[in-house]
Design a protein around this motif. Sequence first.
Motif, PDB file in Angstrom:
ATOM      1  N   ALA A 194     -16.360  -3.546   3.782  1.00  0.00           N
ATOM      2  CA  ALA A 194     -16.370  -2.383   4.677  1.00  0.00           C
ATOM      3  C   ALA A 194     -17.754  -1.743   4.730  1.00  0.00           C
ATOM      4  CB  ALA A 194     -15.331  -1.359   4.226  1.00  0.00           C
ATOM      5  N   PHE A 195     -18.412  -1.598   3.567  1.00  0.00           N
ATOM      6  CA  PHE A 195     -19.754  -0.993   3.552  1.00  0.00           C
ATOM      7  C   PHE A 195     -20.759  -1.911   4.243  1.00  0.00           C
ATOM      8  CE2 PHE A 195     -23.959  -0.333   1.760  1.00  0.00           C
ATOM      9  CZ  PHE A 195     -24.103   1.049   1.893  1.00  0.00           C
ATOM     10  N   ALA A 196     -20.677  -3.214   3.974  1.00  0.00           N
ATOM     11  CA  ALA A 196     -21.623  -4.154   4.585  1.00  0.00           C
ATOM     12  C   ALA A 196     -21.516  -4.136   6.102  1.00  0.00           C
ATOM     13  CB  ALA A 196     -21.372  -5.566   4.045  1.00  0.00           C
ATOM     14  N   ARG A 197     -20.288  -3.984   6.613  1.00  0.00           N
ATOM     15  CA  ARG A 197     -20.106  -3.922   8.063  1.00  0.00           C
ATOM     16  C   ARG A 197     -20.592  -2.586   8.635  1.00  0.00           C
ATOM     17  NH1 ARG A 197     -15.008  -6.572   6.966  1.00  0.00           N
ATOM     18  NH2 ARG A 197     -14.006  -4.520   6.916  1.00  0.00           N
ATOM     19  N   ALA A 198     -20.340  -1.507   7.891  1.00  0.00           N
ATOM     20  CA  ALA A 198     -20.686  -0.170   8.400  1.00  0.00           C
ATOM     21  C   ALA A 198     -22.171   0.149   8.224  1.00  0.00           C
ATOM     22  CB  ALA A 198     -19.845   0.894   7.700  1.00  0.00           C
ATOM     23  N   GLU A 199     -22.803  -0.424   7.185  1.00  0.00           N
ATOM     24  CA  GLU A 199     -24.191  -0.088   6.871  1.00  0.00           C
ATOM     25  C   GLU A 199     -25.056  -1.345   6.712  1.00  0.00           C
ATOM     26  OE1 GLU A 199     -25.490   2.868   6.661  1.00  0.00           O
ATOM     27  OE2 GLU A 199     -23.696   4.131   6.725  1.00  0.00           O
ATOM     28  N   PRO A 200     -25.120  -2.187   7.734  1.00  0.00           N
ATOM     29  CA  PRO A 200     -25.901  -3.423   7.588  1.00  0.00           C
ATOM     30  C   PRO A 200     -27.383  -3.155   7.336  1.00  0.00           C
ATOM     31  CG  PRO A 200     -25.304  -3.054   9.887  1.00  0.00           C
ATOM     32  CD  PRO A 200     -24.528  -2.074   9.075  1.00  0.00           C
ATOM     33  N   GLU A 201     -27.906  -2.063   7.891  1.00  0.00           N
ATOM     34  CA  GLU A 201     -29.318  -1.754   7.691  1.00  0.00           C
ATOM     35  C   GLU A 201     -29.605  -1.386   6.237  1.00  0.00           C
ATOM     36  OE1 GLU A 201     -33.293  -1.417   8.391  1.00  0.00           O
ATOM     37  OE2 GLU A 201     -31.722  -2.345   9.619  1.00  0.00           O
ATOM     38  N   SER A 202     -28.658  -0.703   5.585  1.00  0.00           N
ATOM     39  CA  SER A 202     -28.837  -0.357   4.165  1.00  0.00           C
ATOM     40  C   SER A 202     -28.891  -1.615   3.310  1.00  0.00           C
ATOM     41  CB  SER A 202     -27.693   0.547   3.689  1.00  0.00           C
ATOM     42  OG  SER A 202     -27.709   1.773   4.369  1.00  0.00           O
ATOM     43  N   VAL A 203     -28.018  -2.568   3.610  1.00  0.00           N
ATOM     44  CA  VAL A 203     -28.016  -3.837   2.876  1.00  0.00           C
ATOM     45  C   VAL A 203     -29.336  -4.570   3.090  1.00  0.00           C
ATOM     46  CG1 VAL A 203     -26.915  -6.109   2.667  1.00  0.00           C
ATOM     47  CG2 VAL A 203     -25.511  -4.046   2.972  1.00  0.00           C
ATOM     48  N   THR A 204     -29.793  -4.611   4.328  1.00  0.00           N
ATOM     49  CA  THR A 204     -31.042  -5.306   4.642  1.00  0.00           C
ATOM     50  C   THR A 204     -32.228  -4.651   3.946  1.00  0.00           C
ATOM     51  OG1 THR A 204     -30.207  -6.037   6.782  1.00  0.00           O
ATOM     52  CG2 THR A 204     -32.590  -6.003   6.504  1.00  0.00           C
ATOM     53  N   ARG A 205     -32.282  -3.319   3.959  1.00  0.00           N
ATOM     54  CA  ARG A 205     -33.400  -2.617   3.327  1.00  0.00           C
ATOM     55  C   ARG A 205     -33.417  -2.853   1.825  1.00  0.00           C
ATOM     56  NH1 ARG A 205     -32.861   3.386   5.554  1.00  0.00           N
ATOM     57  NH2 ARG A 205     -34.527   3.729   4.039  1.00  0.00           N
ATOM     58  N   GLY A 246     -25.385 -14.427   4.459  1.00  0.00           N
ATOM     59  CA  GLY A 246     -25.831 -14.131   5.816  1.00  0.00           C
ATOM     60  C   GLY A 246     -27.036 -13.213   5.903  1.00  0.00           C
ATOM     61  N   PRO A 247     -27.032 -12.057   5.212  1.00  0.00           N
ATOM     62  CA  PRO A 247     -28.193 -11.163   5.300  1.00  0.00           C
ATOM     63  C   PRO A 247     -29.488 -11.801   4.810  1.00  0.00           C
ATOM     64  CG  PRO A 247     -26.292  -9.982   4.445  1.00  0.00           C
ATOM     65  CD  PRO A 247     -25.909 -11.427   4.486  1.00  0.00           C
ATOM     66  N   LEU A 248     -29.404 -12.615   3.742  1.00  0.00           N
ATOM     67  CA  LEU A 248     -30.605 -13.286   3.247  1.00  0.00           C
ATOM     68  C   LEU A 248     -31.079 -14.351   4.232  1.00  0.00           C
ATOM     69  CD1 LEU A 248     -29.866 -13.792  -0.570  1.00  0.00           C
ATOM     70  CD2 LEU A 248     -31.530 -12.244   0.464  1.00  0.00           C
ATOM     71  N   ARG A 249     -30.144 -15.098   4.782  1.00  0.00           N
ATOM     72  CA  ARG A 249     -30.517 -16.139   5.743  1.00  0.00           C
ATOM     73  C   ARG A 249     -31.151 -15.521   6.990  1.00  0.00           C
ATOM     74  NH1 ARG A 249     -31.049 -20.476   2.677  1.00  0.00           N
ATOM     75  NH2 ARG A 249     -29.092 -21.316   1.867  1.00  0.00           N
ATOM     76  N   LYS A 250     -30.674 -14.348   7.372  1.00  0.00           N
ATOM     77  CA  LYS A 250     -31.240 -13.664   8.536  1.00  0.00           C
ATOM     78  C   LYS A 250     -32.693 -13.272   8.267  1.00  0.00           C
ATOM     79  CE  LYS A 250     -30.280  -9.806  11.728  1.00  0.00           C
ATOM     80  NZ  LYS A 250     -31.527  -9.036  11.555  1.00  0.00           N
TER      81      LYS A 250
END
Length: 212
Positions: free
Chosen positions: A100-111, A195-199
């Motif tokens: 749920a957090f990864a979907r709602a806050e993808p930018e936080s995960v990426t940062r 996925g986030p790392l591959r991106k």
Amino acid sequence: QRPEDLRGRRVGVQSIGGTVHVRTLSALDRMGLDPERDRIQVLVIGDESVMAQALLAGQVDGVAVGYAFASVLRAQGLRGWDLGKLGVSEVGQLLFTTRAFARAEPESVTRFLRAIGESVAYFKRPQNREEVIRLTARRLKTVPEAVIPEYEALQRVIPNNLVPDPRAMQEVHALLRRLNPRVQAVRLEDLVDLGPLRKLEAEGFFARLHAR
């Protein structure tokens, strides 16, 4: 002097089910030993510095520690085996969050992943060698000279793109299934999202970091 000398002995770990415990089980497996069959007692001792002290004091008969503390123990005349050369798999650090957090806050995960990537790049740059060794020694509560073997080993094994070795994850998952039957119902592919790392990798983020 030999792996079989650990039969009927005590080995120290940091916690049951933790990274050091899994590393220890993997090492024993690689050396042809089984804690249950060979009556090897696993004791919760503390972090690696405490484990090393416990071994020197004779409170345990074996510990699976990183290169920094391994060099200290070897200097005291103790026998050791290089777990990397034995093929012991280890996934040291993972980022956990809810779907749920990864979907709602993808930018936080990426940062967050960008920050970890920048830290790894800083660690690997030759010009930062002395500072990294000094800071690591302070954190591990040991002397800089003892950190050098670990620093050099991690330079080789930490991937620039932060993607963990699939084989290591599979082996760790298999060991955890042995520790806890409930893990049998958990599929590795349902837990790990690269996925986030591959991106970031596709965008050239890691390549730019390590080109500096």
